[in-house]
Motif scaffolding. Structure first.
Motif, PDB file in Angstrom:
ATOM      1  N   VAL A  19       3.556 -12.503  -3.613  1.00  0.00           N
ATOM      2  CA  VAL A  19       2.583 -12.496  -2.516  1.00  0.00           C
ATOM      3  C   VAL A  19       1.153 -12.626  -3.028  1.00  0.00           C
ATOM      4  O   VAL A  19       0.461 -13.596  -2.733  1.00  0.00           O
ATOM      5  N   SER A  20       0.725 -11.642  -3.831  1.00  0.00           N
ATOM      6  CA  SER A  20      -0.680 -11.693  -4.284  1.00  0.00           C
ATOM      7  C   SER A  20      -0.856 -12.489  -5.581  1.00  0.00           C
ATOM      8  O   SER A  20      -1.970 -12.749  -6.025  1.00  0.00           O
ATOM      9  N   ILE A  21       0.253 -12.885  -6.188  1.00  0.00           N
ATOM     10  CA  ILE A  21       0.277 -13.698  -7.422  1.00  0.00           C
ATOM     11  C   ILE A  21      -0.658 -13.143  -8.508  1.00  0.00           C
ATOM     12  O   ILE A  21      -1.707 -13.674  -8.809  1.00  0.00           O
ATOM     13  N   ASP A  22      -0.207 -12.024  -9.041  1.00  0.00           N
ATOM     14  CA  ASP A  22      -0.887 -11.392 -10.181  1.00  0.00           C
ATOM     15  C   ASP A  22       0.212 -11.128 -11.218  1.00  0.00           C
ATOM     16  O   ASP A  22       0.826 -10.058 -11.238  1.00  0.00           O
ATOM     17  N   THR A  23       0.453 -12.140 -12.057  1.00  0.00           N
ATOM     18  CA  THR A  23       1.608 -12.104 -12.967  1.00  0.00           C
ATOM     19  C   THR A  23       1.590 -10.902 -13.904  1.00  0.00           C
ATOM     20  O   THR A  23       2.628 -10.269 -14.128  1.00  0.00           O
ATOM     21  N   GLN A  24       0.430 -10.578 -14.439  1.00  0.00           N
ATOM     22  CA  GLN A  24       0.354  -9.454 -15.389  1.00  0.00           C
ATOM     23  C   GLN A  24       0.746  -8.133 -14.733  1.00  0.00           C
ATOM     24  O   GLN A  24       1.471  -7.326 -15.309  1.00  0.00           O
ATOM     25  N   ARG A  25       0.252  -7.927 -13.510  1.00  0.00           N
ATOM     26  CA  ARG A  25       0.620  -6.703 -12.781  1.00  0.00           C
ATOM     27  C   ARG A  25       2.111  -6.701 -12.444  1.00  0.00           C
ATOM     28  O   ARG A  25       2.771  -5.664 -12.521  1.00  0.00           O
ATOM     29  N   ALA A  26       2.601  -7.864 -12.052  1.00  0.00           N
ATOM     30  CA  ALA A  26       4.033  -7.989 -11.738  1.00  0.00           C
ATOM     31  C   ALA A  26       4.879  -7.622 -12.953  1.00  0.00           C
ATOM     32  O   ALA A  26       5.839  -6.843 -12.852  1.00  0.00           O
ATOM     33  N   LEU A  27       4.503  -8.154 -14.123  1.00  0.00           N
ATOM     34  CA  LEU A  27       5.228  -7.853 -15.365  1.00  0.00           C
ATOM     35  C   LEU A  27       5.247  -6.354 -15.642  1.00  0.00           C
ATOM     36  O   LEU A  27       6.285  -5.784 -15.968  1.00  0.00           O
ATOM     37  N   LYS A  28       4.101  -5.719 -15.478  1.00  0.00           N
ATOM     38  CA  LYS A  28       4.001  -4.270 -15.743  1.00  0.00           C
ATOM     39  C   LYS A  28       4.879  -3.463 -14.794  1.00  0.00           C
ATOM     40  O   LYS A  28       5.525  -2.497 -15.200  1.00  0.00           O
ATOM     41  N   CYS A  29       4.878  -3.871 -13.515  1.00  0.00           N
ATOM     42  CA  CYS A  29       5.687  -3.142 -12.524  1.00  0.00           C
ATOM     43  C   CYS A  29       7.179  -3.299 -12.809  1.00  0.00           C
ATOM     44  O   CYS A  29       7.936  -2.327 -12.758  1.00  0.00           O
ATOM     45  N   GLU A  80       0.843  -1.212   0.000  1.00  0.00           N
ATOM     46  CA  GLU A  80       0.000   0.000   0.000  1.00  0.00           C
ATOM     47  C   GLU A  80       0.874   1.255   0.000  1.00  0.00           C
ATOM     48  O   GLU A  80       0.591   2.222  -0.707  1.00  0.00           O
ATOM     49  N   HIS A  81       1.951   1.218   0.789  1.00  0.00           N
ATOM     50  CA  HIS A  81       2.867   2.369   0.826  1.00  0.00           C
ATOM     51  C   HIS A  81       3.668   2.488  -0.475  1.00  0.00           C
ATOM     52  O   HIS A  81       3.926   3.600  -0.946  1.00  0.00           O
ATOM     53  N   PHE A  82       4.041   1.351  -1.054  1.00  0.00           N
ATOM     54  CA  PHE A  82       4.760   1.390  -2.339  1.00  0.00           C
ATOM     55  C   PHE A  82       3.887   2.001  -3.435  1.00  0.00           C
ATOM     56  O   PHE A  82       4.367   2.761  -4.273  1.00  0.00           O
ATOM     57  N   LEU A  90       3.248   9.244  -5.970  1.00  0.00           N
ATOM     58  CA  LEU A  90       3.850  10.539  -5.607  1.00  0.00           C
ATOM     59  C   LEU A  90       5.120  10.822  -6.402  1.00  0.00           C
ATOM     60  O   LEU A  90       5.435  11.969  -6.708  1.00  0.00           O
ATOM     61  N   ASN A  91       5.852   9.749  -6.728  1.00  0.00           N
ATOM     62  CA  ASN A  91       7.068   9.910  -7.539  1.00  0.00           C
ATOM     63  C   ASN A  91       7.128   8.804  -8.589  1.00  0.00           C
ATOM     64  O   ASN A  91       7.748   7.758  -8.378  1.00  0.00           O
ATOM     65  N   PRO A  92       6.497   9.033  -9.743  1.00  0.00           N
ATOM     66  CA  PRO A  92       6.442   8.002 -10.800  1.00  0.00           C
ATOM     67  C   PRO A  92       7.801   7.703 -11.445  1.00  0.00           C
ATOM     68  O   PRO A  92       7.893   6.825 -12.282  1.00  0.00           O
ATOM     69  N   GLN A  93       8.845   8.454 -11.020  1.00  0.00           N
ATOM     70  CA  GLN A  93      10.186   8.232 -11.582  1.00  0.00           C
ATOM     71  C   GLN A  93      11.045   7.344 -10.682  1.00  0.00           C
ATOM     72  O   GLN A  93      12.225   7.128 -10.957  1.00  0.00           O
ATOM     73  N   ASP A  94      10.462   6.823  -9.594  1.00  0.00           N
ATOM     74  CA  ASP A  94      11.227   6.005  -8.653  1.00  0.00           C
ATOM     75  C   ASP A  94      11.127   4.522  -9.011  1.00  0.00           C
ATOM     76  O   ASP A  94      10.098   3.887  -8.771  1.00  0.00           O
ATOM     77  N   ALA A  95      12.199   3.999  -9.573  1.00  0.00           N
ATOM     78  CA  ALA A  95      12.216   2.586  -9.996  1.00  0.00           C
ATOM     79  C   ALA A  95      12.056   1.637  -8.814  1.00  0.00           C
ATOM     80  O   ALA A  95      11.485   0.560  -8.946  1.00  0.00           O
ATOM     81  N   ASN A  96      12.557   2.042  -7.629  1.00  0.00           N
ATOM     82  CA  ASN A  96      12.540   1.156  -6.462  1.00  0.00           C
ATOM     83  C   ASN A  96      11.122   0.756  -6.057  1.00  0.00           C
ATOM     84  O   ASN A  96      10.859  -0.408  -5.753  1.00  0.00           O
ATOM     85  N   ALA A  97      10.216   1.734  -6.047  1.00  0.00           N
ATOM     86  CA  ALA A  97       8.830   1.447  -5.653  1.00  0.00           C
ATOM     87  C   ALA A  97       8.204   0.436  -6.618  1.00  0.00           C
ATOM     88  O   ALA A  97       7.514  -0.493  -6.193  1.00  0.00           O
ATOM     89  N   PHE A  98       8.464   0.616  -7.908  1.00  0.00           N
ATOM     90  CA  PHE A  98       7.905  -0.305  -8.911  1.00  0.00           C
ATOM     91  C   PHE A  98       8.524  -1.706  -8.790  1.00  0.00           C
ATOM     92  O   PHE A  98       7.837  -2.709  -8.986  1.00  0.00           O
ATOM     93  N   ARG A  99       9.820  -1.746  -8.440  1.00  0.00           N
ATOM     94  CA  ARG A  99      10.462  -3.059  -8.268  1.00  0.00           C
ATOM     95  C   ARG A  99       9.794  -3.847  -7.142  1.00  0.00           C
ATOM     96  O   ARG A  99       9.457  -5.020  -7.304  1.00  0.00           O
ATOM     97  N   TYR A 100       9.579  -3.177  -6.005  1.00  0.00           N
ATOM     98  CA  TYR A 100       8.965  -3.882  -4.868  1.00  0.00           C
ATOM     99  C   TYR A 100       7.505  -4.224  -5.124  1.00  0.00           C
ATOM    100  O   TYR A 100       7.014  -5.255  -4.655  1.00  0.00           O
ATOM    101  N   LEU A 101       6.823  -3.391  -5.892  1.00  0.00           N
ATOM    102  CA  LEU A 101       5.449  -3.752  -6.280  1.00  0.00           C
ATOM    103  C   LEU A 101       5.461  -4.997  -7.167  1.00  0.00           C
ATOM    104  O   LEU A 101       4.594  -5.863  -7.059  1.00  0.00           O
ATOM    105  N   GLY A 102       6.478  -5.074  -8.029  1.00  0.00           N
ATOM    106  CA  GLY A 102       6.652  -6.269  -8.862  1.00  0.00           C
ATOM    107  C   GLY A 102       6.841  -7.508  -7.996  1.00  0.00           C
ATOM    108  O   GLY A 102       6.223  -8.548  -8.223  1.00  0.00           O
TER     109      GLY A 102
END
Length: 225
Positions: free
Chosen positions: A77-87, A51-53, A59-71
């Protein structure tokens, strides 16, 4: 000892939570709290971290780190491959050198049998940054698998700049040289692989075979002693 660590953890959690409460629109405060929660055990902590990621990424769409952890969250954890790929794709678009996102993305594509997409991802990252060594490594191994020897040599040479002590890379480079009939280069590469890992059976056998082809019978005997 455990109580002391719990007390330290609680103190850190309080500080990070206060930082978010004071500056709710600060992406780094959000990310830091997310990272702390991510490192805790349990799915609930991972969910709160995600949720924080999400907020940090907004807030900062240029931060690769947040997207990596969402991936990581969507893939593990939530096993959503398509979302993981996008992140992971977003993280790589922002930071082509991000080996963690790159390897994770390619592993997902590999599981789904999407080799051509995997190659495309590696080509794109390596085209954007000569220091995206993970991409050159992955690409080199794929090109060896596809028997694209000249391309494999180029990719593996660049990968070795980032991973000079990888016996796997030196061995693959030796094979690519051997298939291109560049025997001296093949022997040197196999030799480096053996220096790094003495138990490299493939390199030992193939370098012996190359020496034999070149008529260096004495070296064959020395290689296998």
């Amino acid at each position: 000892m455990g109580d002391e660590k719990d007390s330290q953890d609680d103190s850190v959690f309080t500080q990070l939570s206060e930082a978010v409460a004071t500056n709710p629109d600060d992406p780094s405060a959000r990310f830091n709290l997310g990272l702390f929660l991510w490192d805790r055990t349990g799915e609930e902590s991972k969910q709160k971290a995600a949720e924080h990621f999400v907020i940090a990424a907004k807030l900062n769409p240029q931060d690769a780190n947040a997207f990596r952890y969402l991936g990581h969250y969507y893939s593990k954890v939530s096993i959503d491959t398509q979302r993981a790929l996008k992140c992971y794709q977003r993280a790589l678009a922002l930071s082509p050198q991000d080996s963690e996102s790159g390897e994770s993305l390619c592993d997902l594509l590999d599981k789904e049998g999407k080799e051509s997409l995997e190659v495309a991802v590696c080509r794109e990252a390596s085209g954007k940054s000569p220091r995206a060594f993970w991409a050159f490594r992955r690409l080199g191994f794929l090109q060896v698998h596809q028997k694209k020897w000249p391309e494999a040599v180029q990719s593996l040479q660049q990968a070795i700049r980032g991973y000079p002590t990888s016996a796997d890379l030196w061995e693959a480079l030796g094979l690519a040289y051997q298939r291109l009939s560049m025997f001296t280069a093949a022997i040197k590469s196999y030799g480096r692989a053996i220096e790094l890992e003495e138990s490299r059976v493939f390199s030992l056998v193939e370098s012996g075979y190359v020496f034999l082809m070149l008529g260096s019978h004495r070296k064959v005997i020395l290689t296998h002693m």
